[in-house]
Design a protein around this motif. Sequence first.
Motif, PDB file in Angstrom:
ATOM      1  N   MET A  97       0.848  -1.194   0.000  1.00  0.00           N
ATOM      2  CA  MET A  97       0.000   0.000   0.000  1.00  0.00           C
ATOM      3  C   MET A  97       0.876   1.234   0.000  1.00  0.00           C
ATOM      4  O   MET A  97       1.853   1.323   0.727  1.00  0.00           O
ATOM      5  CB  MET A  97      -0.920   0.014   1.216  1.00  0.00           C
ATOM      6  CG  MET A  97      -1.866   1.205   1.278  1.00  0.00           C
ATOM      7  SD  MET A  97      -3.019   1.060   2.670  1.00  0.00           S
ATOM      8  CE  MET A  97      -3.941   2.583   2.463  1.00  0.00           C
ATOM      9  N   THR A  98       0.539   2.215  -0.828  1.00  0.00           N
ATOM     10  CA  THR A  98       1.331   3.425  -0.938  1.00  0.00           C
ATOM     11  C   THR A  98       0.742   4.520  -0.063  1.00  0.00           C
ATOM     12  O   THR A  98      -0.361   4.425   0.449  1.00  0.00           O
ATOM     13  CB  THR A  98       1.366   3.924  -2.394  1.00  0.00           C
ATOM     14  OG1 THR A  98       0.048   4.263  -2.803  1.00  0.00           O
ATOM     15  CG2 THR A  98       1.899   2.862  -3.309  1.00  0.00           C
ATOM     16  N   THR A  99       1.515   5.584   0.076  1.00  0.00           N
ATOM     17  CA  THR A  99       1.047   6.742   0.838  1.00  0.00           C
ATOM     18  C   THR A  99       1.224   7.988  -0.004  1.00  0.00           C
ATOM     19  O   THR A  99       2.082   8.056  -0.879  1.00  0.00           O
ATOM     20  CB  THR A  99       1.847   6.907   2.134  1.00  0.00           C
ATOM     21  OG1 THR A  99       3.238   7.061   1.820  1.00  0.00           O
ATOM     22  CG2 THR A  99       1.676   5.712   3.044  1.00  0.00           C
ATOM     23  N   THR A 100       0.430   8.997   0.267  1.00  0.00           N
ATOM     24  CA  THR A 100       0.576  10.282  -0.409  1.00  0.00           C
ATOM     25  C   THR A 100      -0.060  11.362   0.428  1.00  0.00           C
ATOM     26  O   THR A 100      -0.971  11.103   1.212  1.00  0.00           O
ATOM     27  CB  THR A 100      -0.085  10.270  -1.812  1.00  0.00           C
ATOM     28  OG1 THR A 100       0.234  11.494  -2.477  1.00  0.00           O
ATOM     29  CG2 THR A 100      -1.584  10.138  -1.709  1.00  0.00           C
ATOM     30  N   ARG A 101       0.460  12.558   0.285  1.00  0.00           N
ATOM     31  CA  ARG A 101      -0.166  13.670   0.973  1.00  0.00           C
ATOM     32  C   ARG A 101      -1.462  14.050   0.271  1.00  0.00           C
ATOM     33  O   ARG A 101      -1.606  13.878  -0.936  1.00  0.00           O
ATOM     34  CB  ARG A 101       0.785  14.877   0.991  1.00  0.00           C
ATOM     35  CG  ARG A 101       1.908  14.742   2.002  1.00  0.00           C
ATOM     36  CD  ARG A 101       2.818  15.941   1.965  1.00  0.00           C
ATOM     37  NE  ARG A 101       3.664  15.926   0.783  1.00  0.00           N
ATOM     38  CZ  ARG A 101       4.463  16.947   0.439  1.00  0.00           C
ATOM     39  NH1 ARG A 101       4.478  18.032   1.170  1.00  0.00           N
ATOM     40  NH2 ARG A 101       5.211  16.869  -0.633  1.00  0.00           N
ATOM     41  N   ASN A 102      -2.394  14.580   1.023  1.00  0.00           N
ATOM     42  CA  ASN A 102      -3.707  14.930   0.479  1.00  0.00           C
ATOM     43  C   ASN A 102      -3.641  16.295  -0.201  1.00  0.00           C
ATOM     44  O   ASN A 102      -4.088  17.314   0.347  1.00  0.00           O
ATOM     45  CB  ASN A 102      -4.753  14.933   1.596  1.00  0.00           C
ATOM     46  CG  ASN A 102      -6.153  15.163   1.065  1.00  0.00           C
ATOM     47  OD1 ASN A 102      -6.434  14.873  -0.095  1.00  0.00           O
ATOM     48  ND2 ASN A 102      -7.022  15.678   1.906  1.00  0.00           N
ATOM     49  N   LEU A 103      -3.037  16.315  -1.372  1.00  0.00           N
ATOM     50  CA  LEU A 103      -2.880  17.564  -2.112  1.00  0.00           C
ATOM     51  C   LEU A 103      -3.972  17.659  -3.169  1.00  0.00           C
ATOM     52  O   LEU A 103      -4.215  16.715  -3.900  1.00  0.00           O
ATOM     53  CB  LEU A 103      -1.499  17.610  -2.773  1.00  0.00           C
ATOM     54  CG  LEU A 103      -0.295  17.533  -1.818  1.00  0.00           C
ATOM     55  CD1 LEU A 103       0.993  17.446  -2.603  1.00  0.00           C
ATOM     56  CD2 LEU A 103      -0.267  18.729  -0.888  1.00  0.00           C
ATOM     57  N   THR A 104      -4.617  18.813  -3.247  1.00  0.00           N
ATOM     58  CA  THR A 104      -5.674  18.998  -4.235  1.00  0.00           C
ATOM     59  C   THR A 104      -5.159  19.648  -5.506  1.00  0.00           C
ATOM     60  O   THR A 104      -5.813  19.596  -6.537  1.00  0.00           O
ATOM     61  CB  THR A 104      -6.808  19.852  -3.649  1.00  0.00           C
ATOM     62  OG1 THR A 104      -6.277  21.126  -3.235  1.00  0.00           O
ATOM     63  CG2 THR A 104      -7.438  19.159  -2.444  1.00  0.00           C
ATOM     64  N   SER A 105      -3.974  20.273  -5.424  1.00  0.00           N
ATOM     65  CA  SER A 105      -3.391  20.935  -6.588  1.00  0.00           C
ATOM     66  C   SER A 105      -1.878  20.856  -6.498  1.00  0.00           C
ATOM     67  O   SER A 105      -1.298  21.088  -5.431  1.00  0.00           O
ATOM     68  CB  SER A 105      -3.841  22.404  -6.647  1.00  0.00           C
ATOM     69  OG  SER A 105      -3.273  23.057  -7.767  1.00  0.00           O
ATOM     70  N   ILE A 106      -1.259  20.484  -7.607  1.00  0.00           N
ATOM     71  CA  ILE A 106       0.200  20.371  -7.674  1.00  0.00           C
ATOM     72  C   ILE A 106       0.663  21.074  -8.938  1.00  0.00           C
ATOM     73  O   ILE A 106       0.163  20.794 -10.029  1.00  0.00           O
ATOM     74  CB  ILE A 106       0.641  18.891  -7.705  1.00  0.00           C
ATOM     75  CG1 ILE A 106       0.152  18.151  -6.454  1.00  0.00           C
ATOM     76  CG2 ILE A 106       2.163  18.787  -7.821  1.00  0.00           C
ATOM     77  CD1 ILE A 106       0.329  16.639  -6.527  1.00  0.00           C
TER      78      ILE A 106
END
Length: 217
Positions: free
Chosen positions: A1-10
């Motif tokens: 399982m991967t992880t990521t920050r909850n970013l709405t715009s990059i």
Amino acid sequence: MTTTRNLTSIAGIAIPDSTIGREVTEFVQDVSTQLLFDHSRRVFLWASLQGDRLGLEYDRELLYVGAMFHDIGLVEGHRSEHERFEIDGANAAREFLERHGLPEDRVMTVWESIALHTTPEIPRYKQPEVQLVTLGVEYDVLGLHFDDLSAVQREQVLEAHPRTGFKTGIVKAFSAGMRDKPETAFGTMNTDILDATVPGYVRPNFCDYILGSRFDT
């Protein structure tokens, strides 16, 4: 399982927050490696930045599905015995979108964006989403058209989704997804991966197939 920050715009690109967008993100996070998840998100971001630069009109949600599913066929549990990994990913995306009731023309756009992403030249004559998935892949894997995007854009994308050990890691991921069905790489650049990573692999030669056909002449 991967992880990521909850970013709405990059890098100024909005990550699709629709039901389909959220489910795609969760699915790829759950089944993929961190390397492939970050790669797929970068493909979407590079593709979107290229699409905006080129002034293309494209469906950001369809592009997101295509980018996020494009390497699912490499993942254990999602690769078939006898299909190219690109086809496995395309078929997985089709199944996902059909469950959401999307019409065939939209489903096929995503299918083609995945199935053709390792086939040079053809995608640029197809729908914008098909063209852009390939542009995103080429940018991330090969660094093609590198200066078309700014250093600031690259920094913002890589801050969100780093290329940690990517060059060697993606070769290993390609090899893992194809080494048990090497015949599916015939006629593609993927034979280069097998040649470099599978001991004893013999690259097939198209001329040998022609000369070895059962016709007399």
